[in-house]
Design an enzyme around this catalytic site. Structure first.
Site, mmCIF file in Angstrom:
data_model
loop_
_atom_site.group_PDB
_atom_site.id
_atom_site.type_symbol
_atom_site.label_atom_id
_atom_site.label_comp_id
_atom_site.label_asym_id
_atom_site.label_seq_id
_atom_site.Cartn_x
_atom_site.Cartn_y
_atom_site.Cartn_z
ATOM 1 N N LYS A 1 -6.488 -0.407 4.195
ATOM 2 C CA LYS A 1 -5.431 -0.157 3.213
ATOM 3 C C LYS A 1 -5.841 0.936 2.233
ATOM 4 C CE LYS A 1 -6.998 -3.735 -0.012
ATOM 5 N NZ LYS A 1 -6.594 -4.813 -0.945
ATOM 6 N N ASP B 1 8.803 -4.640 -2.334
ATOM 7 C CA ASP B 1 8.162 -4.799 -1.033
ATOM 8 C C ASP B 1 8.900 -4.012 0.040
ATOM 9 O OD1 ASP B 1 6.081 -5.826 0.340
ATOM 10 O OD2 ASP B 1 6.700 -7.921 0.202
ATOM 11 N N HIS C 1 8.472 -2.952 4.505
ATOM 12 C CA HIS C 1 7.721 -3.015 5.752
ATOM 13 C C HIS C 1 8.282 -1.974 6.705
ATOM 14 C CE1 HIS C 1 7.040 -6.929 3.841
ATOM 15 N NE2 HIS C 1 5.825 -6.778 4.331
ATOM 16 N N HIS D 1 2.668 -2.546 5.727
ATOM 17 C CA HIS D 1 3.140 -3.144 4.471
ATOM 18 C C HIS D 1 2.964 -2.094 3.380
ATOM 19 C CE1 HIS D 1 2.558 -7.419 5.984
ATOM 20 N NE2 HIS D 1 1.719 -6.760 6.763
ATOM 21 N N ARG E 1 3.161 -17.719 -5.962
ATOM 22 C CA ARG E 1 1.790 -17.995 -5.558
ATOM 23 C C ARG E 1 1.087 -18.796 -6.646
ATOM 24 N NH1 ARG E 1 0.280 -11.837 -3.506
ATOM 25 N NH2 ARG E 1 2.033 -11.653 -2.033
ATOM 26 N N CYS F 1 6.897 -10.622 4.089
ATOM 27 C CA CYS F 1 6.797 -10.023 5.423
ATOM 28 C C CYS F 1 7.362 -10.891 6.548
ATOM 29 C CB CYS F 1 5.369 -9.590 5.724
ATOM 30 S SG CYS F 1 4.078 -10.651 5.107
ATOM 31 N N GLN G 1 8.234 -8.332 -6.087
ATOM 32 C CA GLN G 1 7.579 -7.135 -5.569
ATOM 33 C C GLN G 1 8.598 -6.128 -5.060
ATOM 34 O OE1 GLN G 1 5.075 -9.004 -2.521
ATOM 35 N NE2 GLN G 1 3.324 -8.033 -3.507
#
Length: 625
Positions: A448, A362, A364, A494, A342, A313, A360
């Site tokens: 979420k 991912d 946004h 997200h 991570r 992000c 991911q």
């Protein structure tokens, strides 16, 4: 005071009482006027009580068989229970059988399971006399004044909050499953313990069904199939939790990614790529450095600190900030197959499902408040379309919202939260999607939606997530120019629609037991010859398939055709094309289809047409159309 005799006769499957909403032991005496109901074994709470009690029964058996064992904790879990044991020798499979036998003997003796509340001094004295150092450590960490409860059954005593079943005689249908290593309190700096897993059910039939599911799950284990099918590997020399995609596994991944990219471009997402590292300053602005530091990998480069990105992000935010955005530019959707890193404790790493480096899908979305609900609906539609295309038909949806009693731990205003939670709720209800509302489970920065897809065995896999964020827009001062000419904070969403590629492909392996649909299969067809005489024709057939865009392997070895076919079946290849003298003479192939066997001689064009139909329709099984 309502006495026990004034309650209705408890049902045979009663496990506990619920008094004014609190679950307590079955022999508890409710106060006058209290709301009382039975908790039965056909409920989730009742099943947990049964399993927790079985964990105690296992601990009792272990202490009798292995007097030097030290007990730590033994909670119920989703599929059963475990107990962590400190013992100076390793448990072996034969030990589990002996422990089970002793558990059965103890259960048949029908010991009452009795609760006792004692003060801290008496609790410490009790466990000191029993030589149980881990229990003493736990007692010393309890807050001052907290009630300390113990449970007794025969000579066995355990520190526990409860509740429990009323007697060991209620514990009849159980099975010990495996032993694994586990650090005390999950900390790698602490001693490695032995964790014995087991399960229990109210009835024999339910237990047998569960054990059968476990056998089916074992046959689908992505770690075993990944090695057998040559899909991926993890090498300890390179480091745990890092996935090396082998050629066939990488082919599956690329098919998934290409499909993902095409669908996102159709929906006006803009695809970006950001670096894998960035200066620590970027993650200090985002807040990740302060709140997530222990899970980040930090590097020193040119006397400055850099971070292997744990999230995408902040990088996407930099792209949004590159120019001033108007409300006419919104929604602005950025998407990326972004790799992040991570730190995960070694004890929780699990094949492709729990790793330290993953990619991911991912994205946004930067939008106005008025656009947010429609954007959420579009993401839900996209996620559902993607998952159904990959063969998932059933889902579990959770809506995680804030805890109104502890609002000071959340970013944003109450108005922000009310509006965003309502937007998520309306989006789900607009699509008539049932969901479970979970209060207090939202992240500090926003509510979420989590979507779990249920696989062929009914197991849930975490996938799509849709998350509002009130934190980053303020930290980075993300704004747009509204129709009034003023600058307003953007709404940031997200989202992922698959999750990580590692977990998603690992889940696909288990969902299909390695037998991928033709459009996903790393090898769609295998050409096999019976003798060397057919090799020139076999090469021509294989090349024609490749020219048509199909993924093909050839087996022209000097081996019996039966062996070649068996190996192709073990490799779970959808189409097997066998060529002998008769096929070479007729210009055909003898076709075998996975799951259907021998379907006879066909012209190559017919075979290619069927493969093409499978791919274009994304059929779940070869030859469906």
């Amino acid at each position: 005071m309502v006495v026990r005799s004034e309650l209705k006769n408890p049902p045979k499957n009663a496990a506990a009482l619920r008094i004014d909403g609190k679950i307590v032991d079955l022999d508890s005496v409710p106060p006058s006027g209290a709301a009382v109901e039975y908790v039965t074994l056909d409920s989730q709470e009742g099943l947990e009580i049964l399993r927790h009690s079985t964990a105690h029964l296992m601990a009792q058996a272990i202490l009798e068989l292995f007097p030097g064992a030290q007990l730590t904790i033994g909670p119920p879990i989703d599929s059963g229970f475990y107990y962590d044991i400190d013992l100076d020798r390793s448990f072996v499979p034969e030990d589990l059988k002996e422990i089970e036998k002793r558990m059965s003997k103890l259960a048949k003796r029908g010991f009452p399971i009795e609760r006792d509340e004692i003060d801290r001094a008496d609790a410490l004295k009790l466990f000191e006399e029993r030589g149980e150092s881990y229990k003493i450590e736990m007692i010393n960490e309890l807050p001052a004044g907290e009630t300390i409860s113990i449970y007794r059954q025969g000579d066995f005593v355990d520190l526990c909050r409860g509740p429990h079943m009323s007697s060991t005689a209620k514990l009849k249908h159980f099975k010990l499953l495996s032993v694994a290593g586990a650090y005390w309190r999950g900390d790698e700096k602490n001693k490695m313990l032995q964790r014995i897993y087991g399960t229990s059910y109210p009835g024999r039939e339910d237990l047998e069904k569960h054990l059968k599911r476990l056998e089916e799950a074992k046959a689908r284990d992505h770690r075993v199939l990944g090695k057998q099918l040559g899909l991926f590997l993890v090498d300890e020399n390179a480091g745990p939790g890092l996935i090396y995609w082998q050629p066939k596994g990488n082919l599956v991944r690329r098919v998934v990614e290409r499909f993902w990219e095409d669908e996102h471009i159709k929906r006006e997402y803009q695809l970006v790529t950001i670096p894998h590292i960035a200066r620590d300053e970027l993650f200090k602005i985002s807040g990740h450095y302060d709140f997530y530091r222990e899970n980040m990998y930090v590097l020193n480069i040119d006397e400055q600190e850099y971070v292997l990105k744990p999230m995408n992000c902040p990088g996407h935010i930099l792209i949004y900030q590159e120019e001033t955005r108007s409300y006419r530019d919104l929604p602005y959707r950025l998407a990326e197959m972004g790799t992040v890193y991570r730190y995960e404790r070694s004890g929780v790493l699990h094949g492709m499902l729990r790793v330290r480096g993953f990619t991911q899908d991912d994205a946004h979305i930067f939008c106005t408040p008025e656009q947010a609900e429609d954007e959420v609906i579009d993401v839900i539609d996209l996620a559902q379309f993607m998952l159904e295309t990959f063969g998932y038909e059933k889902f579990e949806i959770e809506l995680s919202v804030h805890d109104p009693e502890n609002f000071d731990k959340y970013a944003g205003t109450r108005e922000d939260w009310a509006a965003s939670e309502e937007a998520l709720k309306r989006a789900l209800e607009t699509r008539e999607i049932p969901y479970k509302r979970i209060e207090g489970e939202a992240a500090f920065y926003g509510p979420k939606i989590d979507i779990k897809m249920l696989d062929a065995l009914g197991r849930g896999w975490q996938g799509p997530t849709i998350q509002f964020d009130f934190n980053l827009p303020k930290r980075f001062n993300l704004r747009y120019v509204g129709s009034d000419g003023d600058r307003h904070l953007v709404v940031m969403i997200h989202r992922t629609v698959l999750g990580s590629m590692e977990r998603f492909v690992g889940g696909l392996i288990e969902h299909y037991a390695g037998a991928f649909p033709t459009w996903l299969a790393p090898v769609q067809a295998k050409v096999m010859t019976i003798t060397d005489d057919q090799i020139p024709f076999g090469k021509k057939v294989a090349q024609n398939l490749r020219d048509a865009g199909h993924r093909v392997e050839s087996d022209f070895r000097n081996e019996k055709i039966g062996k070649k076919i068996r190996e192709a079946q073990l490799a779970k290849i959808p189409y097997m094309l066998v060529i002998g003298a008769r096929e070479m003479e007729s210009g055909q192939v003898a076709l075998r289809v996975r799951g259907k066997g021998d379907v006879g001689a066909l012209a190559l064009e017919e075979v290619m047409s069927q493969i093409r139909s499978d791919v274009e329709s994304r059929a779940f099984s070869p030859g469906e159309n």
